[in-house]
Design an enzyme around this catalytic site. Structure first.
Site, mmCIF file in Angstrom:
data_model
loop_
_atom_site.group_PDB
_atom_site.id
_atom_site.type_symbol
_atom_site.label_atom_id
_atom_site.label_comp_id
_atom_site.label_asym_id
_atom_site.label_seq_id
_atom_site.Cartn_x
_atom_site.Cartn_y
_atom_site.Cartn_z
ATOM 1 N N ARG A 143 2.930 4.616 6.490
ATOM 2 C CA ARG A 143 3.385 3.990 7.629
ATOM 3 C C ARG A 143 3.835 2.606 7.374
ATOM 4 O O ARG A 143 3.993 1.897 8.306
ATOM 5 C CB ARG A 143 2.030 4.188 8.886
ATOM 6 N N CYS A 154 -6.292 0.038 6.695
ATOM 7 C CA CYS A 154 -6.029 0.657 5.471
ATOM 8 C C CYS A 154 -7.159 1.758 5.257
ATOM 9 O O CYS A 154 -8.173 1.176 4.831
ATOM 10 C CB CYS A 154 -5.889 -0.495 4.365
ATOM 11 N N ASP A 169 0.362 3.696 1.880
ATOM 12 C CA ASP A 169 0.607 4.104 3.119
ATOM 13 C C ASP A 169 1.953 4.633 3.580
ATOM 14 O O ASP A 169 2.674 3.715 3.568
ATOM 15 C CB ASP A 169 -0.320 3.260 3.991
ATOM 16 N N HIS A 221 -2.296 -4.085 4.945
ATOM 17 C CA HIS A 221 -2.044 -3.844 6.302
ATOM 18 C C HIS A 221 -3.527 -3.366 6.871
ATOM 19 O O HIS A 221 -4.419 -2.824 6.190
ATOM 20 C CB HIS A 221 -1.159 -2.532 6.387
ATOM 21 N N CYS A 249 0.869 -1.185 -0.063
ATOM 22 C CA CYS A 249 -0.042 0.073 0.122
ATOM 23 C C CYS A 249 0.926 1.055 -0.178
ATOM 24 O O CYS A 249 1.967 1.197 0.288
ATOM 25 C CB CYS A 249 -0.922 -0.203 1.207
HETATM 26 ZN ZN ZN Z 1 -3.451 1.145 3.043
#
Ligand code: ZN
Length: 207
Positions: free
Chosen positions: A46, A101, A44, A98, A42
């Site tokens: 993090r 998400c 993302d 994750h 992803c």
């Molecule tokens: Zn995500």
């Protein structure tokens, strides 16, 4: 106009630290890459793949997008997959979702978000396919966690059914496709136990 001083300062420190440990690292790295893994994750902020696996530059070939989607109609992810499998000949393709998400959550809430709704359509299909199982979970948090896991399963299946992966297996190339999920709350990767090392195993993956 901002010049991003912190990024350049930290980059200089990073390069110096690596050179201190391995003086030839960057010169060797510039000669070419032969990563063992393709990581599909992803976007993302993090979930940084190289950092969370403690690997080094050159170890992971990476593709990231919202909610780690591998769609047959997406020329970007398909090109990455083809290059990694057919040219770099990676031994492992890792699909890593994750919990928490935002892309999966947006697909679950079915809001009207504009352009991104087109991207989320594939994930909404995953929800429709597994609605009964997802809704069986006892709380909203558990439902979303299961949805995140089932999205990884769907992307593992899409990856396994891509012509490049099928061709690699048909030619006897050593290649495994794995489904993992990262827990933001612990920093740990969990193996979803949905890997395939051949076309036969891929066909057996539960839908
Ligand atoms: Zn995500």
């Amino acid at each position: 106009m901002s010049k991003l001083p912190e990024l350049f300062d930290q980059n200089k420190q990073w390069a110096e630290e690596i050179k201190k440990r391995q003086p030839d690292f960057f010169e060797d790295s510039a000669k070419g890459q032969s990563p063992n893994y393709l990581w599909i994750g992803c976007a993302d902020s993090r979930v940084p793949p190289t950092q969370l696996t403690k690997l080094s530059p050159g170890d992971l070939f990476v593709h990231r997008n919202i909610a780690n989607v591998i769609s047959h109609s997406d020329i970007n992810s398909q090109s990455v997959l083809q290059y990694a499998v057919s040219v770099l000949k990676v031994n492992h393709v890792v699909i890593c979702g994750h919990y928490g998400c935002g892309g999966v959550q947006a697909a679950y809430e079915d809001q009207n978000l504009g352009l991104i709704d087109n991207w989320l359509a594939d994930i909404k299909d995953v929800y429709r396919k597994h609605k009964n199982e997802i809704e069986k979970s006892p709380s909203e948090e558990e439902k979303l966690k299961r949805f995140c896991e089932l999205n990884v399963l769907a992307q593992v299946q899409n990856t396994c059914h891509s012509p490049f992966v099928q061709q690699a297996w048909a030619e006897g190339q050593e290649l495994s496709v794995h489904g993992l999920i990262y827990d933001l709350k612990t920093g740990l990767l969990n193996d979803l136990d949905i890997s395939a090392t051949s076309a036969e195993e891929a066909a057996d993956l539960q839908s």
